[in-house]
Enzyme design. Structure first.
Site, mmCIF file in Angstrom:
data_model
loop_
_atom_site.group_PDB
_atom_site.id
_atom_site.type_symbol
_atom_site.label_atom_id
_atom_site.label_comp_id
_atom_site.label_asym_id
_atom_site.label_seq_id
_atom_site.Cartn_x
_atom_site.Cartn_y
_atom_site.Cartn_z
ATOM 1 N N ASP A 51 2.546 -50.246 57.215
ATOM 2 C CA ASP A 51 1.542 -51.329 57.270
ATOM 3 C C ASP A 51 1.239 -51.826 55.854
ATOM 4 O OD1 ASP A 51 0.403 -48.754 56.868
ATOM 5 O OD2 ASP A 51 -1.601 -49.524 57.328
ATOM 6 N N HIS B 216 -12.164 -41.874 65.932
ATOM 7 C CA HIS B 216 -11.444 -43.044 66.463
ATOM 8 C C HIS B 216 -11.658 -43.165 67.970
ATOM 9 C CE1 HIS B 216 -9.642 -44.233 62.746
ATOM 10 N NE2 HIS B 216 -9.147 -43.030 62.529
ATOM 11 N N ASP C 172 -7.303 -45.505 70.263
ATOM 12 C CA ASP C 172 -8.004 -45.643 68.986
ATOM 13 C C ASP C 172 -9.291 -46.416 69.257
ATOM 14 O OD1 ASP C 172 -8.474 -45.764 66.079
ATOM 15 O OD2 ASP C 172 -6.348 -45.269 65.956
ATOM 16 N N TRP D 224 -0.298 -36.998 55.718
ATOM 17 C CA TRP D 224 -0.275 -38.468 55.573
ATOM 18 C C TRP D 224 -0.979 -38.957 54.322
ATOM 19 C CZ3 TRP D 224 -4.443 -41.980 55.762
ATOM 20 C CH2 TRP D 224 -5.688 -41.431 56.100
ATOM 21 N N TRP E 250 0.778 -48.768 61.371
ATOM 22 C CA TRP E 250 -0.554 -49.097 61.904
ATOM 23 C C TRP E 250 -0.615 -50.610 62.067
ATOM 24 C CZ3 TRP E 250 -2.748 -44.898 63.570
ATOM 25 C CH2 TRP E 250 -2.446 -43.678 62.959
ATOM 26 N N GLU F 280 -3.309 -53.001 62.502
ATOM 27 C CA GLU F 280 -4.475 -53.877 62.336
ATOM 28 C C GLU F 280 -4.049 -55.316 62.009
ATOM 29 O OE1 GLU F 280 -4.220 -50.849 61.004
ATOM 30 O OE2 GLU F 280 -6.154 -49.814 61.016
ATOM 31 N N TYR G 100 4.214 -45.497 54.882
ATOM 32 C CA TYR G 100 3.221 -46.320 55.571
ATOM 33 C C TYR G 100 3.714 -47.767 55.617
ATOM 34 C CZ TYR G 100 -0.272 -43.119 57.121
ATOM 35 O OH TYR G 100 -0.908 -42.159 57.850
ATOM 36 N N ARG H 130 -4.388 -50.952 68.056
ATOM 37 C CA ARG H 130 -4.839 -52.128 67.275
ATOM 38 C C ARG H 130 -4.111 -53.377 67.757
ATOM 39 N NH1 ARG H 130 -5.350 -47.833 63.713
ATOM 40 N NH2 ARG H 130 -7.553 -47.389 63.407
ATOM 41 N N ASP I 120 -8.063 -37.252 62.577
ATOM 42 C CA ASP I 120 -8.245 -37.846 61.252
ATOM 43 C C ASP I 120 -9.543 -38.649 61.172
ATOM 44 O OD1 ASP I 120 -6.983 -39.554 63.169
ATOM 45 O OD2 ASP I 120 -6.663 -41.024 61.582
ATOM 46 N N GLU I 121 -10.018 -38.810 59.953
ATOM 47 C CA GLU I 121 -11.096 -39.739 59.614
ATOM 48 C C GLU I 121 -12.346 -39.595 60.493
ATOM 49 O OE1 GLU I 121 -8.391 -43.281 57.654
ATOM 50 O OE2 GLU I 121 -8.817 -43.454 59.799
#
Ligand SMILES: [Zn+2]
Length: 504
Positions: A394, A232, A169, A366, A442, A444, A392, A140, A295-296
């Site tokens: 972020d 991702h 990512d 996580w 992270w 972003e 976390y 990111r 993930d995700e």
């Protein structure tokens, strides 16, 4: 000058005696020849710390003596014996000596323009957990090698010993792979709205990667790479659209979020790519671990795509979700063939009916502690980094709307201090499978190294204590007393820090 040691993390045992060890100028380290690397590394750190505060060293090598001695001790453990004449650091391994010298370095960072006075005494120390990590998202935001090295050096001051390097990512692929040159040519750059839509990004060359690993290894920090499959994956798809279910067109994502387009589970080409990536990682990274993400993942395309439907029919699986387990099993096997152990985010535990997660896969919890509890119950080793327990970075330091960070969570210093990788629900057998824990940053919203420092410090100081210090020796009130002294040391290292409310 009177002072207490005020170390972070707090050692297992501290006995303070009478008198002071005094030192003018850069201390001189010597010792048993097996510790030559540590002596060289820390001597260079001492010189750099002195130069940073603008003081000349006029002692001609006559400054306070530090001696490194081999003794039978557990890996990573050390003893510091501070007398008026000298400091002796004893350990059974280079890692132990390095840890002891970093505790000493903290004391020296307390002053340099005058003679440094350290109270005589004895410190015995050893870690509670072997895995004490920080993850940095370099997709990111593309952090420079110089920043990464400064970060690793400062982490090692706190006995953090794992640097988890998030290299790929949706928003950028940072790892060169010879057989897939477009991952760099196309996948490493994205449209950057902050730069009027210009394309920006970057990648780490093999020399950069070797440089970071050598720098980290000298500081007893293990570099664990992460490449994400099968979600991702926008940067991969932009470079090689044939690896997606729809064929594209795709772009390296310039938005943040979770995206529908993932690697096509019905395309064998995704395993050719993974093989080339794993070969590259196995060649460059000495770590026994490779993080494969997991993930995700969004499954909607896998429901519609003819190739994915064919794969479902062939494998006899019922739902597209189960295809992820099928992929994870295959990736873990490919890594095992290369002598590496896979780590996955806790989603790899889901929908594993027919394709059970191989026992040796390490699960990183996580979304809470639940993943770690479930995984250890199934016999997996686990790394705890719950977004609900202050890990976390972020997230904002406090609910103050003027603070930097994601709006959907907060991670206070107190939460990080209170986190315990071993939860009350775990049996002794499960607890034995807990390798340790991690903080994750992270990026972003973290578009500069300076902002990253503000997000990491001092939360990582609290988390380091949760991972290093024996549970009985932890005390938040005492940590609050030591922290301002410690933050002055970090100031001297040029680290930008948060200094607001510690309890949010
Ligand atoms: Zn497909």
């Amino acid at each position: 000058m009177n002072q207490t040691y005020a170390l972070v993390p707090q050692p297992v045992s501290v006995k303070q005696g009478e008198g002071f060890f005094q030192c003018r100028g850069v201390p001189v380290i010597s010792g048993d020849s097996i510790f030559k690397n540590e002596i060289d590394t820390v001597s260079a750190q001492f010189r750099a710390d002195w130069e940073r505060c603008g003081c000349a060293d006029n002692t001609g090598g006559a400054a306070g003596k530090i001696f490194c001695k081999k003794e039978d001790m557990k890996e990573e453990a050390y003893r510091l014996l501070i007398t008026q004449d000298a400091v002796t650091v004893s350990a059974g391994s280079g890692a132990g000596i390095y840890n002891g010298l970093q505790s000493l370095r903290q004391m020296f960072l307390g002053g340099c323009d005058e003679a440094v006075s350290i109270p005589c005494g004895e410190i015995e120390d050893r870690p509670r957990f072997g895995w004490r990590g920080l993850m940095l998202d370099c997709s990111r935001y593309f952090y420079s090698v110089e920043f990464i090295k400064k970060l690793i050096d400062t982490l090692s001051l706190h006995h953090i010993n794992v640097f988890h390097w998030h290299l790929t990512d949706d928003q950028g692929w940072r790892l060169p792979i010879k057989e897939y040159p477009l991952l760099i040519e196309i996948g490493s750059k994205r449209r950057e709205h902050r730069l009027s839509g210009r394309f920006s990004g970057g990648f780490y060359t093999e020399d950069d990667i070797r440089d970071v690993i050598a720098f980290a290894t000298a500081r007893h920090v293990e570099v664990v790479p992460e490449v994400d499959f099968p979600g991702h994956a926008s940067a991969i798809l932009a470079a090689y659209p044939g690896l997606g279910c729809t064929g594209g067109p795709y772009q390296v994502e310039d938005r943040f979020g979770i995206f529908e387009d993932v690697l096509c589970a019905g395309n064998d080409g995704i395993f050719d790519l993974a093989a080339a990536a794993f070969d590259t990682l196995a060649r460059l990274f000495p770590s026994a671990y490779v993080h494969i993400g997991g993930d995700e993942v969004r499954f909607n395309n896998w429901n519609e795509c003819p190739k994915c439907k064919k794969r479902l029919a062939e494998t006899g699986l019922k739902t597209p979700q189960e295809l992820q387990s099928w992929i994870t099993v295959r990736l873990a096997k490919m890594l095992a063939e290369r002598g590496k152990t896979a780590i996955g985010w806790d989603e790899v535990l889901e929908d594993t009916g027919q394709y059970k997660l191989p026992k040796n896969v390490v699960v990183q919890s996580w979304r809470g502690r639940e993943g770690g509890i479930k995984a250890s119950g199934l016999g997996h080793r686990v790394i705890m980094s719950s977004s609900k327990d202050g890990c976390y970075l972020d997230y904002r330091h406090s609910p103050d709307p003027e603070e930097i960070g994601q709006r959907w969570g907060k991670s206070t210093v107190f939460q990080g201090y209170s986190m315990d990788p071993i939860t009350p629900e775990m049996t002794a057998e499960q607890a034995a499978l807990v390798l340790g824990g991690q903080a994750n940053l992270w990026s972003e919203l973290i578009y500069a190294g300076k902002i990253a420092e503000y997000m990491i410090f001092p939360r990582i100081c609290a988390i380091a204590e949760s991972l290093w210090t024996a549970k009985e020796a932890k005390n938040f009130e005492d940590f609050k007393r030591r922290l301002p002294i410690h933050q002055e040391r970090l100031d001297r290292l040029g680290i930008l820090q948060y200094r607001g409310n510690l309890e949010g």
